[in-house]
Design an enzyme around this catalytic site. Structure first.
Site, PDB file in Angstrom:
ATOM      1  N   TYR A   1       0.841  -1.219   0.000  1.00 52.87           N
ATOM      2  CA  TYR A   1       0.000   0.000   0.000  1.00 52.87           C
ATOM      3  C   TYR A   1       0.872   1.264   0.000  1.00 52.87           C
ATOM      4  CZ  TYR A   1      -3.869   2.996   1.750  1.00 52.87           C
ATOM      5  OH  TYR A   1      -4.818   3.974   1.932  1.00 52.87           O
TER       6      TYR A   1
ATOM      7  N   LYS B   1       0.823   4.062  -2.891  1.00 54.73           N
ATOM      8  CA  LYS B   1       0.423   5.444  -2.587  1.00 54.73           C
ATOM      9  C   LYS B   1       1.549   6.444  -2.857  1.00 54.73           C
ATOM     10  CE  LYS B   1      -3.905   5.017  -1.340  1.00 54.73           C
ATOM     11  NZ  LYS B   1      -4.948   5.370  -2.333  1.00 54.73           N
TER      12      LYS B   1
END
Ligand code: NAD
Length: 246
Positions: free
Chosen positions: A154, A158
Site C-alpha cells: 500500500y 500510494k
C-alpha cells in the site's frame, strides 16, 4: 453560484466512505456525478440516496482498462462531459514483508496505482477531446509519505500515486488539465474500522488534533482541488491528517 455548477465528475470507489462523501459534497455544490465502483449494486444505491436526478451508479473495476474507458464514455454520453475525475477506489491487503504474498502485493498495486494511472489516462484523453480543461484528483495516503509497518504494498502504491500525479501534471498543464493528490491520515471509514483496537489507539496518539478525520473532511479538500478555488495549483500533494506525521 455553486463551486461546481455545470460540472460533471466521475468518482471511483464512491459507493461508500471518502468517495461517497465526495460525491455528496460535489452534488451539493452543483455537480452531476457518476459513481464508478466494483460493487455496482452499492454504487446504484448510493446514487439513489444522494440524488437520483444528479447521480448515476456504474459498475467498474478500476484495474481494468476497458472498464475504466467504458466508465468515462458512459459519463460523457449520459451527462454530457467529464470535467473532474477523482481516482479514489482502494483496498488494503496488509501483511508484514515476511508474510505478504505476491498476490497481495499485485492486488494493491493494481487497484491503487494501475487504477489511478488508467483513470488519469482516460480522463486526460476525454478532457483533451472536449478542449475544456479539467481537474484530476488522485487519492494517495500519508502511508505513501512515511511508509507504514505491514503496508509495503500500500505504501509503495500510494507513493507511486504521487509520482504519477506530478508527471501527469507536467504533461497536461498545457491542456488546462490540473492534476493534484490528497494524502489523508486516519479517516473513519469501513477501511479503518477493520483495524484492531490497539493499532487504532497507537495511530490516534500520533495525531496532534487528537481525533480521526471524517470522510467529509477529505471531501472538502477534493472540492477545493476540483473547483476554481485551486485554479493555480497542479502537481501538489495536500496532507489532510489533523497534523499527523507532518
Ligand atoms: N480511510 C482512511 O483512513 C484512508 C487514509 C488514507 C487514504 N485513504 C484512501 O482513500 C480512498 C478511499 O478509502 P475509504 O476509506 O473510503 O475506503 P472504503 O473501503 O470505505 O471504500 C473503498 C471503495 O472502493 C471500492 N473499490 C475497491 N476496489 C475497487 C476496484 N477495483 N474498482 C472500483 N472500486 C473499487 C469499494 O467497493 C469501496 O466502495 C482509498 O484510496 C484509500 O486508500 C483512506
Amino acid at each position: 453560484m455553486n463551486l461546481l455548477d455545470n460540472k460533471v465528475a466521475v468518482i471511483t470507489g464512491a459507493a461508500r466512505g471518502i468517495g461517497e462523501a465526495t460525491a455528496r459534497l460535489f452534488v451539493e455544490n452543483g455537480a452531476r456525478v457518476v459513481i464508478g465502483d466494483l460493487d455496482q449494486a452499492a454504487a446504484e444505491q448510493a446514487a439513489k440516496e444522494i440524488d437520483p436526478e444528479r447521480v448515476r451508479g456504474f459498475g467498474c473495476d478500476v484495474a481494468d482498462p476497458d472498464q475504466v474507458n467504458t466508465l468515462l464514455a458512459y459519463a460523457r454520453e449520459e451527462l454530457g462531459s467529464v470535467d473532474v475525475v477523482v481516482n479514489n477506489a482502494g483496498i488494503t491487503r496488509d501483511a508484514t514483508l515476511k508474510k505478504m504474498t505476491v498476490d497481495q502485493f499485485d492486488q494493491v498495486i493494481a487497484v491503487h496505482l494501475r487504477g489511478a494511472w488508467l483513470g488519469t489516462q482516460a480522463a486526460a484523453e476525454t478532457m483533451r477531446a472536449q478542449g475544456t480543461g479539467g481537474a484530476i484528483i488522485n487519492m494517495s495516503s500519508i502511508s505513501g509519505k512515511v511508509g507504514f509497518f505491514g503496508q509495503t504494498n500500500y505504501s509503495a502504491a500510494k507513493a507511486g500515486v504521487v509520482g504519477l500525479t506530478k508527471a501527469a501534471a507536467k504533461e497536461l498543464a498545457k491542456d488546462g488539465i490540473r492534476v493534484n493528490s490528497i494524502q489523508p491520515g486516519l479517516i473513519a471509514t469501513e477501511m479503518t474500522r477493520a483495524m484492531p483496537e490497539h493499532i487504532w489507539e497507537a495511530k490516534m496518539a500520533e495525531i496532534p488534533m487528537g481525533r480521526a478525520g471524517e470522510p467529509e473532511e477529505i471531501a472538502k479538500v477534493a472540492l477545493f482541488l476540483a473547483s476554481d478555488l485551486s485554479s493555480y495549483m497542479t502537481g501538489t500533494v495536500l496532507e489532510v491528517t489533523g497534523g499527523r506525521l507532518m
